[in-house]
Design a protein around this motif. Structure first.
Motif: not given
Length: 398
Positions: A66-70
């Motif tokens: 989610t928000i840590g994928a990038l």
């Protein structure tokens, strides 16, 4: 992590929806970098390049998806080691540090320090299998659709119970069949059903349920005859029921369409033949196993069972508390897949015999199913480890 001893720089990143905070320390614990940054590829690359010339770099996040994928994707593209620290471990480690403040900078520093001094708390992140990544996204969406369909179905049953309980007893148990939503879309109220007449209702139902349509129509009109009063709100309920039935039909159609795409991905995956050779492992179960197991390393079948939450937990304290209890931890998605697969496997003679043996030992239904799921988990581990298909054991001869 296997490569921890070779790491020189540890970057802890407390990820956020729009902004992150990164702290980098060396192996001696000296802080090299402490910076807030936006959810931006260029800024993330700059952080890594700022310390890349000082040695081998390990980037650790508290959320790998989610928000840590990038951040994970950028770190992998830069060719550095990547890991993550589970949320529960993160909170427990944070409690050991002085201060009660909850800031991004503090959390990032704690992540970096944990990466340096507590390597056993870290989990590795392998480069994502494209098929597994796609399956994970599609299965997650399928779960959302299933929850919405269940909610719509429950709402329909609730409204029918409110305005005409006898009618709900006929229609409610068959809402899983496509015929009933079609019926409610066209004739959403008791008054509309009576006006349409038994012949039209039977024709509509028979079009979608050839064998049961006429019988259901007869039961519906028998139920309609059991109530003569009109409950307040019946007119509005008819409007809502038509909308809910249309929503239920759409959601189930979307799930069927999604299943076709999931099936194509599962069939194209290298593990497809191995997984589906096991009784009661269908498309959705195979997809769940691929998304939750593929790319992860398990040292033993017990390790896999513990990860799935199928291994019992021993509770002992002196002489007052003793015994083994079901685990409340583990990967709940994988545990559910194993549990439902074990339930479906009761049609398999070998699995049924094992289940019956556990029941004979005094275990309750769910306990026996968990035991069967654990046994199937052991078999699956061996199949994945050796790359072999499921083989029915030969009966013992005495």
């Amino acid at each position: 992590m296997k490569s921890h001893e070779s790491v020189d720089i540890f970057i802890g990143v407390d990820v956020g929806k729009s902004n992150h905070h990164a702290v980098a320390i060396d192996r001696q614990g000296k802080k090299l970098l402490d910076r807030a940054l936006s959810q931006d590829e260029g800024k993330l690359r700059a952080i890594i390049k700022a310390v890349a010339d000082k040695g081998t770099v390990l980037l650790v996040v508290d959320q790998p998806s989610t928000i840590g994928a990038l951040p994970v994707a950028v770190a992998q593209a830069e060719g550095i080691l990547v890991g993550y620290i589970p949320g529960l471990a993160m909170r427990r480690i944070a409690d050991l540090h002085p201060g009660e403040a909850k800031t991004d900078a503090r959390d990032a520093a704690i992540i970096a320090e944990a990466a340096r001094s507590l390597p056993h708390t870290l989990r590795s992140i392998v480069v994502a299998d494209e098929q597994a990544a796609e399956l994970s996204m599609l299965c997650g969406f399928d779960d959302d659709l299933a929850k919405q369909a269940t909610a719509a179905s429950n709402r329909i049953r609730g409204l029918l119970t409110q305005i005409h309980p006898a009618l709900e007893r006929v229609i409610g148990p068959h809402l899983d069949h496509p015929a009933m939503p079609e019926l409610l879309i066209k004739y959403p109220s008791p008054q509309a059903l009576r006006k349409a007449g038994r012949a039209r209702v039977a024709t509509l139902l028979a079009r979608h349920a050839p064998r049961a349509g006429k019988r259901w129509a007869a039961e519906i009109f028998t139920a309609l005859g059991e109530q003569s009063v009109v409950v307040a709100g019946t007119g509005a309920a008819g409007i809502v029921l038509a909308q809910l039935a249309a929503m239920l039909k759409h959601l189930r159609g979307a799930r069927d369409e999604l299943l076709t795409k999931v099936e194509a991905l599962v069939e194209a995956h290298p593990l497809h033949e191995v997984l589906t050779s096991m009784p009661a492992v269908g498309v959705r179960t195979a997809a769940r196993i691929i998304t939750e197991v593929a790319g992860k390393e398990f040292q033993s079948s017990g390790h896999l069972a513990s990860y799935a939450g199928l291994a019992p937990v021993t509770w002992r304290s002196g002489t007052s508390i003793r015994g083994d209890h079901p685990s409340k931890k583990g990967n709940k998605t994988l545990k559910r897949a194993f549990f439902l697969s074990a339930f479906a496997a009761l049609k398999d003679p070998l699995s049924r015999a094992y289940y019956d043996r556990k029941r004979a030992e005094g275990k309750r239904h769910n306990q026996a199913l968990i035991a069967l799921a654990r046994r199937r988990c052991d078999v699956l581990f061996a199949m994945l480890r050796d790359g072999t298909l499921y083989d029915v054991p030969e009966p013992r001869t005495t």
